[in-house]
Design an enzyme around this catalytic site. Structure first.
Site, PDB file in Angstrom:
ATOM      1  N   THR A   1      38.697  42.706  31.529  1.00  0.00           N
ATOM      2  CA  THR A   1      37.683  43.173  30.812  1.00  0.00           C
ATOM      3  C   THR A   1      36.431  44.279  31.956  1.00  0.00           C
ATOM      4  O   THR A   1      36.290  45.153  31.859  1.00  0.00           O
ATOM      5  CB  THR A   1      36.475  42.327  30.310  1.00  0.00           C
ATOM      6  OG1 THR A   1      37.523  41.492  29.428  1.00  0.00           O
ATOM      7  CG2 THR A   1      35.382  43.091  29.604  1.00  0.00           C
ATOM      8  N   ASP A   2      36.334  43.490  33.121  1.00  0.00           N
ATOM      9  CA  ASP A   2      35.503  44.206  34.242  1.00  0.00           C
ATOM     10  C   ASP A   2      36.459  45.569  34.729  1.00  0.00           C
ATOM     11  O   ASP A   2      35.997  46.683  34.610  1.00  0.00           O
ATOM     12  CB  ASP A   2      35.508  43.292  35.350  1.00  0.00           C
ATOM     13  CG  ASP A   2      34.226  42.540  35.376  1.00  0.00           C
ATOM     14  OD1 ASP A   2      33.327  42.979  34.590  1.00  0.00           O
ATOM     15  OD2 ASP A   2      34.375  41.530  36.351  1.00  0.00           O
TER      16      ASP A   2
END
Length: 469
Positions: free
Chosen positions: A239-240
């Site tokens: 997600t980062d």
């Protein structure tokens, strides 16, 4: 704002050449990137790109820490942007302490510390592998953002910058006089990118948003894992990384947009929305058909076979994405009749009857080792062994051929290996211009060369605690 930018703002937007984009979008002079040891010249070094770095002359003021933000700014640095990473004087980016593992200082080589900084460099902890992974080609300065003098340093740098990138909680920097409106006052066409967990607005805007929290909150963990086991997180902070990729693209789009209109913008990017956007077909299945997703382990909910199988000596991943590939696979396995069966002839039938198909294929694969099947398939069907990380870097012939690793000379750790940029432009990749920086390595250089401060003025700022050692 330049006369050319004013003229662009008064005319309808139109496509412009990349060279004009660079001229119009940056009021910063294309300065020297400063001191630092360039990429090592060895057999692992990728060939240079066939085009010059497209973001040369663009300056990024980087107020980010940890992963999503630094990953974004590293991608911009890869393309030639001068990224000035602003870190806290005490400890710097959180990831500098995230370890082990660390790249220990080379005991056989003296530290290449600037004159007068030898004791300070010796006192620093070793360089963490985590920090080294996402900070290549940047400069590091240490500034106390809470001090009056520290804020002024950032305002002065912003006047010469094109982009500010930050990943503080919404409103935090604004409360310190370092928000978008504050920078816009000193640089009216500034591009200011905020990366947060949930965004600048909405009922969750004040919530902290770490990668794994948002992965849980926005669907990714729900679809990750075995069907009869609890959900699990992905093995890397996806997600980062996805958010960093989205923002890297958004910033380049804003640079082009400013070239056409003369206007800057506040980019509001979130882990939450990046994660939802990355659900792709899973999201569409629900939005179009109301179909709730479930966990399928290493299998695919809409394609069969598309999963791992047990070979005689380990697991092999095979993906027959269409009926032709399935027919080829059945031939390789010695069971061409399966492709003719009405139970398995089409993907829709195979998905409906995967309960009988998969055990049958698993039994066939188990009769021979992985390499036998790879050799038989010969690239005609997507298939691969499950490699560990050592196998990926040390054994994979494609990784070696594509030169996915670059060796750089780090001033504290000596010769270290880091990842190369992922994209090839013509005959090669963009050059890694610097190793990841030592904490505060470029503070004096930036203040003296970019802001024109005297050595005495810099030392006075250090005495006041506005900057680090």
């Amino acid at each position: 704002m330049s006369t050319l930018a004013h003229r662009c703002a008064s005319q309808p937007p139109r496509p412009i050449p990349s060279a004009a984009v660079r001229l119009l979008s940056s009021t910063s002079a294309a300065k020297s990137l400063g001191s630092g040891t360039a990429q090592g010249e060895d057999a692992t070094a990728p060939s240079e790109a066939s085009i010059p770095p497209p973001l040369k002359g663009i300056r990024i003021l980087d107020l980010t820490r940890v992963l999503a933000g630094p990953y974004c700014t590293m991608l911009l640095a890869d393309l030639g942007a001068d990224v000035i990473k602003v870190e806290h004087p005490k400890g710097g980016d959180d990831t500098r302490s995230w370890g082990p593992p660390f790249a220990e200082p080379d005991a056989d080589k003296p530290l290449k510390a600037p004159e007068g900084k030898e004791d300070y460099w010796s006192s620093l902890p070793p360089e963490s592998a985590y920090f080294l992974s996402v900070n290549r080609s940047k400069r590091s300065i240490t500034v106390d953002l809470k001090s009056k003098e520290g804020k002024q340093i950032l305002y002065d740098l912003a006047k010469k910058a094109d982009v500010v990138v930050e990943n503080y909680l919404p409103g935090k920097l604004a409360s310190m006089g370092l928000g978008y409106d504050d920078f816009k006052r000193v640089k009216p066409d500034i591009i200011y990118a905020s990366l947060t967990g949930y965004g600048q607005t909405g009922p969750y805007s004040a919530n902290a948003g770490y990668d794994v929290i948002v992965a849980a909150d926005a669907g990714l963990m729900h679809i990750t894992g075995e069907p009869d086991r609890p959900p699990v997180k992905v093995g890397v902070a996806l997600t980062d990384l996805t958010t960093g990729l989205y923002v890297h693209g958004a910033i380049m789009a804003a640079i082009i947009g400013r070239a056409q209109t003369g206007q800057g913008v506040h980019i509001d990017a979130t882990l939450f929305e990046s994660q939802i956007a990355s659900l792709a077909n899973i999201a569409s299945n629900y939005l179009i058909a109301g179909q709730e997703a479930s966990r399928h382990g290493d299998a695919h909910p809409s394609i069969a076979p598309y999963q791992t199988f047990s070979a005689a000596d380990g697991r092999i991943m095979v993906g027959a994405g269409n009926d032709g590939q399935f027919k080829l696979l059945c031939g390789v396995l010695g069971r061409p009749d399966l492709a003719e069966s009405p139970l398995y002839a089409t993907n829709q039938a195979r998905v409906a009857n995967r309960g009988t198909l998969i055990p049958l294929l698993d039994q066939l694969f188990s009769t021979q080792p992985i390499q036998h099947w790879i050799d038989e398939i010969r690239g005609r069907i997507p298939a691969a062994p499950i490699r560990n990380i050592r196998g990926t870097f040390d054994e994979h012939p494609q990784a070696k051929a594509r030169k996915v690793v670059t060796t750089v000379e780090h001033p504290r750790a000596g010769s270290i290996k880091i990842l190369s940029p992922a994209v090839t432009y013509g005959k090669g990749k963009m050059k890694v211009t610097r190793p990841p920086p030592v904490l505060g390595q470029h503070t004096d250089e930036v203040l003296e060369q970019e802001l024109g401060l005297s050595r005495k003025a810099v030392e006075e700022l250090r005495r006041k605690g506005a900057i680090g050692q």
